[in-house]
Design an enzyme around this catalytic site. Structure first.
Site, PDB file in Angstrom:
ATOM      1  N   HIS A 169      55.102  99.680  -0.772  1.00 21.38           N
ATOM      2  CA  HIS A 169      53.413  98.784  -1.922  1.00 21.38           C
ATOM      3  C   HIS A 169      53.658  97.180  -1.391  1.00 21.38           C
ATOM      4  CE1 HIS A 169      55.191 101.111  -6.138  1.00 21.38           C
ATOM      5  NE2 HIS A 169      53.858 101.680  -5.827  1.00 21.38           N
ATOM      6  N   ARG A 195      44.876 108.077 -12.463  1.00 18.77           N
ATOM      7  CA  ARG A 195      44.461 107.507 -12.281  1.00 18.77           C
ATOM      8  C   ARG A 195      42.950 108.099 -11.856  1.00 18.77           C
ATOM      9  NH1 ARG A 195      48.319 104.151 -12.597  1.00 18.77           N
ATOM     10  NH2 ARG A 195      48.359 102.323 -11.269  1.00 18.77           N
ATOM     11  N   ALA A 201      48.176 109.374  -8.772  1.00 22.09           N
ATOM     12  CA  ALA A 201      46.804 109.049  -7.920  1.00 22.09           C
ATOM     13  C   ALA A 201      45.631 110.412  -9.345  1.00 22.09           C
ATOM     14  CB  ALA A 201      46.923 110.089  -6.597  1.00 22.09           C
ATOM     15  N   SER A 209      45.085 110.103   2.268  1.00 20.42           N
ATOM     16  CA  SER A 209      46.361 110.262   1.983  1.00 20.42           C
ATOM     17  C   SER A 209      47.013 109.621   3.108  1.00 20.42           C
ATOM     18  CB  SER A 209      46.607 111.376   0.832  1.00 20.42           C
ATOM     19  OG  SER A 209      47.877 112.237   0.712  1.00 20.42           O
ATOM     20  N   ARG A 210      48.140 110.463   3.556  1.00 20.76           N
ATOM     21  CA  ARG A 210      49.398 111.047   4.471  1.00 20.76           C
ATOM     22  C   ARG A 210      48.122 111.900   5.459  1.00 20.76           C
ATOM     23  NH1 ARG A 210      55.226 111.430   2.717  1.00 20.76           N
ATOM     24  NH2 ARG A 210      53.906 112.401   1.380  1.00 20.76           N
ATOM     25  N   TYR A 244      44.965 104.977   5.664  1.00 23.76           N
ATOM     26  CA  TYR A 244      44.921 103.885   4.314  1.00 23.76           C
ATOM     27  C   TYR A 244      43.916 102.398   5.121  1.00 23.76           C
ATOM     28  CZ  TYR A 244      49.296 100.825   5.552  1.00 23.76           C
ATOM     29  OH  TYR A 244      49.580 100.467   5.837  1.00 23.76           O
ATOM     30  N   LYS A 263      54.142 100.224 -11.397  1.00 24.94           N
ATOM     31  CA  LYS A 263      55.199  99.856 -11.491  1.00 24.94           C
ATOM     32  C   LYS A 263      56.371 100.608 -10.975  1.00 24.94           C
ATOM     33  CE  LYS A 263      56.077 102.820 -15.376  1.00 24.94           C
ATOM     34  NZ  LYS A 263      57.138 103.937 -15.762  1.00 24.94           N
TER      35      LYS A 263
END
Length: 159
Positions: free
Chosen positions: A82, A21, A18, A39-40, A61, A100
């Site tokens: 995912h 990104r 993150a 986030s958690r 989320y 990935k």
């Protein structure tokens, strides 16, 4: 979306990926903007938001996925999440970038108390079948919701 419209991004996860990104989106000269992070823990989301100038923070989320102002989500979550998060994002009508590996075998077909040894001792063909089924489910969810599922691979031409 027109060519001049800014892409509004929701980042799910606040770890190393993150952070990478956030730096990369910063190079896009305003064409993309992270508008929310989840986030958690809300504490981690707040720290990320502070560091990268993200205006909205979510501790879950699913709250982020419910935000109308988000066009696309970037999944910066562990591999075993995912499929789950992709299916939820697609159902919410969000375009998705998933890094990935798209899917991986993590013992998702085993009892929840399975050990690492239980997971790693599975037959490789079975592992591939389970991972491929997860990928197929992710693609089907995106297709059904008419959203894009983009695979974030940065070693396209590696041997």
């Amino acid at each position: 979306m027109s060519g001049n419209q800014q892409v509004r991004i929701g980042v799910i996860g606040t770890g190393f990926l993150a952070e990478t990104r956030a730096r990369c989106y910063g190079y896009l000269n305003g064409m993309a903007k992270i508008v929310a992070v989840a986030s958690r823990t809300k504490r981690k989301a707040k720290a990320y938001a502070e560091q990268y100038g993200v205006p909205q923070v979510c501790g879950d989320y699913l709250d982020l996925l419910g935000m109308e102002e988000i066009d696309h989500v970037d999944l910066c979550v562990p591999n075993h999440l995912h499929r789950q998060v992709t299916e939820a994002a697609a159902a919410a009508g969000k375009h998705i970038v998933c890094t990935k590996p798209l899917t991986a075998y993590s013992g998702q077909d085993l009892p929840s108390d399975a050990s690492d040894e239980d997971v790693s001792s599975q037959d490789r063909r079975k592992m591939l079948e389970v991972a491929a089924a997860d990928a197929d489910a992710m693609l089907a969810a995106a297709e059904q919701a008419n959203v894009q599922l983009i695979y974030g691979e940065n070693w396209n031409y590696a041997p």
